[in-house]
Design a protein around this motif. Sequence first.
Motif, PDB file in Angstrom:
ATOM      1  N   ARG A   1      -2.716 -29.043  31.187  1.00 11.59           N
ATOM      2  CA  ARG A   1      -2.332 -28.546  29.851  1.00 11.59           C
ATOM      3  C   ARG A   1      -1.196 -29.420  29.334  1.00 11.59           C
ATOM      4  O   ARG A   1      -0.170 -29.568  29.994  1.00 11.59           O
TER       5      ARG A   1
ATOM      6  N   SER B   1      -4.390 -26.823  23.822  1.00 12.38           N
ATOM      7  CA  SER B   1      -3.977 -25.660  23.024  1.00 12.38           C
ATOM      8  C   SER B   1      -2.612 -25.881  22.374  1.00 12.38           C
ATOM      9  O   SER B   1      -2.298 -25.265  21.365  1.00 12.38           O
ATOM     10  N   ALA B   2      -1.785 -26.755  22.938  1.00  8.50           N
ATOM     11  CA  ALA B   2      -0.456 -26.990  22.376  1.00  8.50           C
ATOM     12  C   ALA B   2      -0.373 -28.318  21.651  1.00  8.50           C
ATOM     13  O   ALA B   2       0.689 -28.766  21.287  1.00  8.50           O
TER      14      ALA B   2
ATOM     15  N   ASP C   1     -11.045 -32.005  13.421  1.00  9.53           N
ATOM     16  CA  ASP C   1     -11.509 -32.613  12.159  1.00  9.53           C
ATOM     17  C   ASP C   1     -11.163 -34.088  12.124  1.00  9.53           C
ATOM     18  O   ASP C   1     -11.952 -34.938  11.717  1.00  9.53           O
TER      19      ASP C   1
ATOM     20  N   GLU D   1     -10.096 -26.525  24.126  1.00 11.80           N
ATOM     21  CA  GLU D   1      -9.213 -25.833  23.181  1.00 11.80           C
ATOM     22  C   GLU D   1      -8.588 -26.759  22.149  1.00 11.80           C
ATOM     23  O   GLU D   1      -7.421 -26.616  21.778  1.00 11.80           O
ATOM     24  N   VAL D   2      -9.378 -27.730  21.699  1.00 13.52           N
ATOM     25  CA  VAL D   2      -8.884 -28.604  20.625  1.00 13.52           C
ATOM     26  C   VAL D   2      -8.864 -27.795  19.334  1.00 13.52           C
ATOM     27  O   VAL D   2      -9.843 -27.142  18.985  1.00 13.52           O
ATOM     28  N   LYS D   3      -7.740 -27.819  18.630  1.00 10.60           N
ATOM     29  CA  LYS D   3      -7.630 -27.010  17.416  1.00 10.60           C
ATOM     30  C   LYS D   3      -8.432 -27.585  16.269  1.00 10.60           C
ATOM     31  O   LYS D   3      -8.670 -28.792  16.218  1.00 10.60           O
ATOM     32  N   GLY D   4      -8.787 -26.722  15.346  1.00 11.91           N
ATOM     33  CA  GLY D   4      -9.607 -27.122  14.199  1.00 11.91           C
ATOM     34  C   GLY D   4      -9.125 -28.383  13.491  1.00 11.91           C
ATOM     35  O   GLY D   4      -9.870 -29.368  13.386  1.00 11.91           O
ATOM     36  N   PRO D   5      -7.854 -28.381  13.002  1.00 12.39           N
ATOM     37  CA  PRO D   5      -7.402 -29.544  12.235  1.00 12.39           C
ATOM     38  C   PRO D   5      -7.394 -30.833  13.069  1.00 12.39           C
ATOM     39  O   PRO D   5      -7.691 -31.915  12.548  1.00 12.39           O
TER      40      PRO D   5
ATOM     41  N   LEU E   1     -10.294 -36.070  14.776  1.00 12.16           N
ATOM     42  CA  LEU E   1     -10.946 -36.851  15.833  1.00 12.16           C
ATOM     43  C   LEU E   1     -12.356 -37.264  15.411  1.00 12.16           C
ATOM     44  O   LEU E   1     -12.823 -38.343  15.758  1.00 12.16           O
TER      45      LEU E   1
ATOM     46  N   GLU F   1     -10.057 -14.826  31.871  1.00 12.05           N
ATOM     47  CA  GLU F   1     -10.420 -16.123  31.313  1.00 12.05           C
ATOM     48  C   GLU F   1      -9.156 -16.900  30.978  1.00 12.05           C
ATOM     49  O   GLU F   1      -9.178 -17.831  30.173  1.00 12.05           O
ATOM     50  N   HIS F   2      -8.029 -16.468  31.583  1.00 11.74           N
ATOM     51  CA  HIS F   2      -6.732 -17.017  31.193  1.00 11.74           C
ATOM     52  C   HIS F   2      -6.258 -18.011  32.233  1.00 11.74           C
ATOM     53  O   HIS F   2      -6.400 -17.794  33.427  1.00 11.74           O
TER      54      HIS F   2
ATOM     55  N   LEU G   1     -14.893 -25.404  23.984  1.00 11.31           N
ATOM     56  CA  LEU G   1     -14.182 -24.499  23.090  1.00 11.31           C
ATOM     57  C   LEU G   1     -12.970 -23.911  23.792  1.00 11.31           C
ATOM     58  O   LEU G   1     -11.889 -23.831  23.226  1.00 11.31           O
ATOM     59  N   SER G   2     -13.155 -23.479  25.042  1.00 13.21           N
ATOM     60  CA  SER G   2     -12.040 -22.860  25.756  1.00 13.21           C
ATOM     61  C   SER G   2     -11.968 -23.435  27.162  1.00 13.21           C
ATOM     62  O   SER G   2     -12.922 -24.036  27.658  1.00 13.21           O
TER      63      SER G   2
END
Lengths: 577, 577
Positions: free
Chosen positions: B466, B501-502, B539, B532-536, B541, B446-447, B556-557
């Motif tokens: 990415r 992710s970055a 929040d 892969e949008v990060k939590g913070p 967006l 899944e990478h 999510l991924s």
Amino acid sequence: MLKRYLPVLTWLPHYNRRLLGADLLAGVIVTVMVIPQSLAYALLAGLPAVVGLYASLLPAVLYALLGTSRTLAIGPVAIIALMTGTALSSVATPGSAAYLEAALVLSLLSGAMLVAMGLLRLGFFANFLSHPVIAGFLSSSAVLIAISQSAHLAGIDAGGYNALDLIASLVGNLSQLHWPTLAMGLGTLLFLVLSRRHGVRLFTRLGLTTGTASLIARGAPVLAVIATTLLSWRLGLAGRGVAVVGDIPAGLPPLTLPTPELSLWKALLIPALLISVVGFVESISMAQMLAARRRQRISPNQELVGLGGANLAAAFTAGMPVTGGLSRTVINDEAGAQTPLAGLFAALGIGGVTLAFTPLLHHLPIATLAATITVAILTLVDIPLIRQTWRYSRSDFSAMAVTILLTLVEGVEAGIISGVVLSIGLFLYRTSRPHSAVVGRIPGTEHFRSITRHEVETLTSVAFLRIDESLYFANARYLEDTVLQMVAREPGLEHVVLICSAVNLIDASALESLDAINARLQEAEVTLHLAEVKGPVMDRLKRSDFLDDLTGRVFLSSYAAWQALKASPEAGTEEAP
Amino acid sequence: MLKRYLPVLTWLPHYNRRLLGADLLAGVIVTVMVIPQSLAYALLAGLPAVVGLYASLLPAVLYALLGTSRTLAIGPVAIIALMTGTALSSVATPGSAAYLEAALVLSLLSGAMLVAMGLLRLGFFANFLSHPVIAGFLSSSAVLIAISQSAHLAGIDAGGYNALDLIASLVGNLSQLHWPTLAMGLGTLLFLVLSRRHGVRLFTRLGLTTGTASLIARGAPVLAVIATTLLSWRLGLAGRGVAVVGDIPAGLPPLTLPTPELSLWKALLIPALLISVVGFVESISMAQMLAARRRQRISPNQELVGLGGANLAAAFTAGMPVTGGLSRTVINDEAGAQTPLAGLFAALGIGGVTLAFTPLLHHLPIATLAATITVAILTLVDIPLIRQTWRYSRSDFSAMAVTILLTLVEGVEAGIISGVVLSIGLFLYRTSRPHSAVVGRIPGTEHFRSITRHEVETLTSVAFLRIDESLYFANARYLEDTVLQMVAREPGLEHVVLICSAVNLIDASALESLDAINARLQEAEVTLHLAEVKGPVMDRLKRSDFLDDLTGRVFLSSYAAWQALKASPEAGTEEAP
């Protein structure tokens, strides 16, 4: 190659009669429309009105040859005029010969800087003006301009380049209030506001197409100029105390040589830089918007050269700093301009007026010009955007708020500089205390997310720490603290996996910190692993000794680390709760 | 609470006789060892020798009460002395009363700044001095000091605070060369180098433990001071033209009040800030290294308060700017100091010498002091680190090289400021042109990794991009260009997935760019997705309208996006080659 530096060569060979017709019409319309604003912005900068005409001639020709936008129209614009006035009044007295000379030096410096930035391909510099800072700067500058123009509307002399000075001198000179001037000023203002609000609807109802209707509605300032000039002439208002434009010397602009006085150059260096950057940002934003609509391409670095050439031309023809103007460009575009030749025709038109028709402008009341500026400029005040920024990000908002506040209180230079410095400072501060998250595996997948936000599985003796920032000098020590505190909190830990999916850079300072972390974990008998190290970062690590000293391994993915470390005897799995 | 601001309360209650014995012994050793260097560093700053003694008294006491390090020793240090000399000579003539007064003002400002930074918890500011900049600064400052001291070694007067001035005046005054001074200076230098290189080995061969042996070897400067002072006295060298320390007033330091002359304060503001930051960085690095070894904790913000208190004390007792010194701290640590009381005892010892034994120092040759400084300072020149930085990162190396060059050519202040500005500028430049990679799926996992570096599968109508950087104002427009160019290159594209992710931040400017990308892709009938949008980041967006306008979905991924978009009819899979 030649085409890159002389964009005129890309379109001139394909020129034809259809394009010529469109450009000629646009040129005529722009000539008529931009004369009032050119006079007004020169006055706003504290310069004689004719300077605004001069600055609309040769600069526009230079941009037509060097610029990459097909419809951008060059000349004096409100914000740059305000910044010019601020800069000049810090080195000379408005109205003096030194003030005029300083305007030439400012144009020269600004032009030279723009050309240099273009040739050195430094167009990206403008990116450091963030959108909130620009929006805040435009809004507050517009308020400053509106205050200064409201004095002209009432026939009051008001000086100063920040809100406090302006209001103080406005109130102090309130006794100068001249009722006939105020009546005409407010009348013009009302007419302009109404025709802006309802003009298009009115004309479309009369059967015109939307394009023509909006063009005629935009012609309202010209109508106001003609009407009030006639009124002023017939009633002899100048003799009754209404300020008018007065005598404008006829003829083409004189050839001027900016004075080579070094101390003056030094004093104007920073203002020239700010004027260059702000002018470039204002101009390029509009050029890109128009180009996108017409599916054309803009080259930012060549745009710098084009704007620089225009300003150099202004310096040698008794002009003032210029850039791509919002309102004159919209007029040009809506009038159907197809190539930069439209700009050239407009320059020829304005040149004709300057040669022969300046006496017609003698009786034009200053209050009329003030009304046209006020109506145009207040569209820059963008309250919804300010509210939206507040909601989205306190950090962006604070940069915006400081820009607005300091522009109003201290003036345009302090405002823009503090906005840029603060937004860079806030970004650095943010990256200096990076977010990091202990993550676990989302059951049944190879995906790892934060243990506080998602239901995940973890391994008891292995900590997966995702670092959410590039590692560089400002946060190197912070990373050390984060990792070592985590290890201190969990005594059973045997492996730490740093997930580097968000690490785009590891600089020399951060490398030393990683070395230190590796050594300190080794003392505590904890093995350090890395996972998801990106290609470019890995290439660089290979050039150091770090990978030789690393106690653990570098895994391709977090899941690979999970599988390998789960197999080790001491790692127990904890199911997701 | 009180303990946090008065760290003395954490250790004093547990004090016992064993600790007292150790601290007393360390205090005696430090007293003897640091007197020569205290004199030397005061001379290096262009101040009377006795100022170095004064600055080792009350400042050390204040730090003992307020500091969090158990063994850090406070006093004049080489680099800070050099910076002090540079700053003072820009506002007063060395030797004048104004020069002495300026030293007090500099200490006061530096102390006040340090205390303020500590109370405002601004310790992280020091992180903006990157390791390469610090290393470059220390190396080049050491070279500057060595050049200035080599003049003293030969009895020549040399002035200046950059390498060019120093060498010019050294060469210009070459006729002053005094052979007896040179002989003694070189002799001392040779003795010190040899005992530093071979002393420990010699003494351990004589049966001493390594600790004692290294302590005695470190005593070589004291031995040299005693021997050359005796020689100078017996042979009457002062009468033969060898420069000696001369009369030092006996007695405790006078109480001094820094002059409240505002223009002087203003002129010293920037130098004081630089001295504060450099002093803090030098001091905290050492304190943290020692604390780690002894498993103790250092509080950076409280350290600022401690150093600030020490400098304030210096301002009121005829001193000069001080900080935690490398050599005196190592001596203190190796002499077995356990608590800050050792520093207090050393201060008492030096106070005793100042009271009664200054006549003993009369005949001490300046050349001896120059030799001790030279040997101590050259350890700061770290050539291997410079080479290593060159290999690891050109960007870090260029910041280091500029720091070194400007420190040598322009002096310490220009060097450190340009180093900091350049390293921040390079970081911003780097983040303004972010790396991005088109990625594909590593078969059977899944990478997702870069298609240029790994053998991956791709989908023909879906591009996975990415983004390797946080999205903020400096790179917002660059992102727009990247995405739109990619879409222009691949006409068959129907979906773009931005893998975030970055992406650790999306500021208001970048949000506008995302909005623009979304709109432009919609025009081209390409759907935009995020993964892969990060939590913070998510929040934030959610507080904007972006997610409502987004044409595609937020996955999510990357793998979830792959599965969903692969199912769409038009997406064909391309196997890994």
